[in-house]
Design a protein around this motif. Structure first.
Motif, PDB file in Angstrom:
ATOM      1  N   GLU A 109      -7.403  -8.592  -6.663  1.00 60.45           N
ATOM      2  CA  GLU A 109      -7.685  -7.949  -5.385  1.00 60.45           C
ATOM      3  C   GLU A 109      -7.726  -9.014  -4.288  1.00 60.45           C
ATOM      4  O   GLU A 109      -8.339 -10.072  -4.448  1.00 60.45           O
ATOM      5  CB  GLU A 109      -9.020  -7.210  -5.460  1.00 60.45           C
ATOM      6  CG  GLU A 109      -9.268  -6.279  -4.309  1.00 60.45           C
ATOM      7  CD  GLU A 109     -10.460  -5.373  -4.546  1.00 60.45           C
ATOM      8  OE1 GLU A 109     -11.053  -4.941  -3.557  1.00 60.45           O
ATOM      9  OE2 GLU A 109     -10.796  -5.114  -5.720  1.00 60.45           O
ATOM     10  N   ALA A 134      -3.201  -7.210  -2.317  1.00 58.60           N
ATOM     11  CA  ALA A 134      -3.553  -6.090  -3.197  1.00 58.60           C
ATOM     12  C   ALA A 134      -4.953  -5.599  -2.841  1.00 58.60           C
ATOM     13  O   ALA A 134      -5.874  -6.388  -2.658  1.00 58.60           O
ATOM     14  CB  ALA A 134      -3.498  -6.531  -4.653  1.00 58.60           C
ATOM     15  N   THR A 135      -5.096  -4.283  -2.767  1.00 56.80           N
ATOM     16  CA  THR A 135      -6.399  -3.690  -2.451  1.00 56.80           C
ATOM     17  C   THR A 135      -7.166  -3.312  -3.709  1.00 56.80           C
ATOM     18  O   THR A 135      -8.311  -2.873  -3.625  1.00 56.80           O
ATOM     19  CB  THR A 135      -6.218  -2.443  -1.565  1.00 56.80           C
ATOM     20  OG1 THR A 135      -5.341  -1.536  -2.236  1.00 56.80           O
ATOM     21  CG2 THR A 135      -5.637  -2.823  -0.202  1.00 56.80           C
ATOM     22  N   ASP A 141       0.817  -1.212   0.000  1.00 55.33           N
ATOM     23  CA  ASP A 141       0.000   0.000   0.000  1.00 55.33           C
ATOM     24  C   ASP A 141       0.849   1.260   0.000  1.00 55.33           C
ATOM     25  O   ASP A 141       0.565   2.209  -0.726  1.00 55.33           O
ATOM     26  CB  ASP A 141      -0.961   0.013   1.189  1.00 55.33           C
ATOM     27  CG  ASP A 141      -2.182  -0.864   0.966  1.00 55.33           C
ATOM     28  OD1 ASP A 141      -2.471  -1.224  -0.197  1.00 55.33           O
ATOM     29  OD2 ASP A 141      -2.858  -1.188   1.963  1.00 55.33           O
ATOM     30  N   SER A 142       1.905   1.280   0.801  1.00 62.22           N
ATOM     31  CA  SER A 142       2.735   2.488   0.852  1.00 62.22           C
ATOM     32  C   SER A 142       3.530   2.662  -0.445  1.00 62.22           C
ATOM     33  O   SER A 142       3.682   3.790  -0.937  1.00 62.22           O
ATOM     34  CB  SER A 142       3.665   2.468   2.069  1.00 62.22           C
ATOM     35  OG  SER A 142       4.544   1.365   2.025  1.00 62.22           O
ATOM     36  N   SER A 177      -1.749 -11.695  -2.428  1.00 58.09           N
ATOM     37  CA  SER A 177      -0.416 -11.160  -2.142  1.00 58.09           C
ATOM     38  C   SER A 177       0.611 -11.852  -3.030  1.00 58.09           C
ATOM     39  O   SER A 177       0.355 -12.923  -3.588  1.00 58.09           O
ATOM     40  CB  SER A 177      -0.051 -11.369  -0.672  1.00 58.09           C
ATOM     41  OG  SER A 177       0.238 -12.737  -0.425  1.00 58.09           O
ATOM     42  N   GLU A 224       1.420  -8.536   2.003  1.00 58.36           N
ATOM     43  CA  GLU A 224       0.301  -7.591   1.966  1.00 58.36           C
ATOM     44  C   GLU A 224      -0.572  -7.833   0.737  1.00 58.36           C
ATOM     45  O   GLU A 224      -0.078  -7.830  -0.394  1.00 58.36           O
ATOM     46  CB  GLU A 224       0.855  -6.173   1.951  1.00 58.36           C
ATOM     47  CG  GLU A 224      -0.163  -5.116   2.228  1.00 58.36           C
ATOM     48  CD  GLU A 224       0.477  -3.749   2.396  1.00 58.36           C
ATOM     49  OE1 GLU A 224      -0.249  -2.775   2.184  1.00 58.36           O
ATOM     50  OE2 GLU A 224       1.682  -3.649   2.717  1.00 58.36           O
ATOM     51  N   VAL A 257      -1.980  -1.861  -7.969  1.00 49.89           N
ATOM     52  CA  VAL A 257      -2.694  -1.077  -6.956  1.00 49.89           C
ATOM     53  C   VAL A 257      -2.601   0.418  -7.262  1.00 49.89           C
ATOM     54  O   VAL A 257      -3.583   1.152  -7.147  1.00 49.89           O
ATOM     55  CB  VAL A 257      -2.152  -1.396  -5.547  1.00 49.89           C
ATOM     56  CG1 VAL A 257      -2.802  -0.511  -4.486  1.00 49.89           C
ATOM     57  CG2 VAL A 257      -2.381  -2.874  -5.213  1.00 49.89           C
ATOM     58  N   ALA A 274       1.020   3.908  -2.981  1.00 50.09           N
ATOM     59  CA  ALA A 274       0.653   5.300  -2.693  1.00 50.09           C
ATOM     60  C   ALA A 274       1.735   6.248  -3.202  1.00 50.09           C
ATOM     61  O   ALA A 274       1.433   7.321  -3.752  1.00 50.09           O
ATOM     62  CB  ALA A 274       0.428   5.492  -1.198  1.00 50.09           C
TER      63      ALA A 274
END
Length: 160
Positions: free
Chosen positions: A57, A132-133, A5-6, A60, A130, A36, A9
């Motif tokens: 989604e 995937a969103t 996520d980071s 990982s 982590e 992502v 982002a």
């Protein structure tokens, strides 16, 4: 290579600063990052995966590596503990230098592979765990180079 996520982002913030169309290209773990990062970015016109993970989604990198046969990455890695700002510890993974050429750089000159092994940047285990969103490849045109000799990523994890 700290957290999906980071990392996504950060790439997303770079995309926000670019005027005009963008094509995102990801290699290896970077495939998860672009998957992502590109979600809800109107300026991304295509995704290109070069020997890269293409998670759906909720998936990982680690799940994809373990889901299909063929990866020999796990046994070639060396875990190293490091302190976290909150007083905990994290784990980084390196490919063992003596195994790096065959595992990750079999198609490059030996001298180059040795340099790559010595200067590799580790990946945080947490980044590989982590999920995937988002899966931007569902809504953005996507292309993938499938590498049949890849020892890190099972061939089935290289496509959607």
């Amino acid at each position: 290579m700290r957290g999906l996520d980071s990392d996504a982002a950060y790439v997303g913030s770079v995309l926000d600063s670019i005027e005009g169309a963008c094509v995102l290209v990801g290699h290896s773990y970077g495939g998860s990052v672009i998957t992502v990062a590109a979600a809800a970015k109107e300026n991304v016109t295509a995704l290109v995966y070069i020997a890269a993970f293409i998670p759906a989604e909720g998936e990982s990198v680690l799940q994809l590596t373990e889901k299909y046969p063929g990866s020999t990455l796990g046994p070639t890695t060396r875990p190293v503990q490091y302190p976290l700002p909150d007083a905990g510890t994290g784990t980084e993974l390196y490919i063992r230098q003596e195994e790096f050429p065959a595992q990750f750089a079999a198609d490059v000159p030996a001298e180059t592979a040795e340099l790559m092994a010595a200067t590799q940047r580790p990946v945080a285990l947490a980044a590989l765990q982590e999920p995937a969103t988002a899966a931007a490849w569902r809504t953005i045109p996507a292309f993938a180079l499938l590498t049949t000799e890849d020892k890190n990523i099972p061939i089935q994890a290289l496509s959607w």
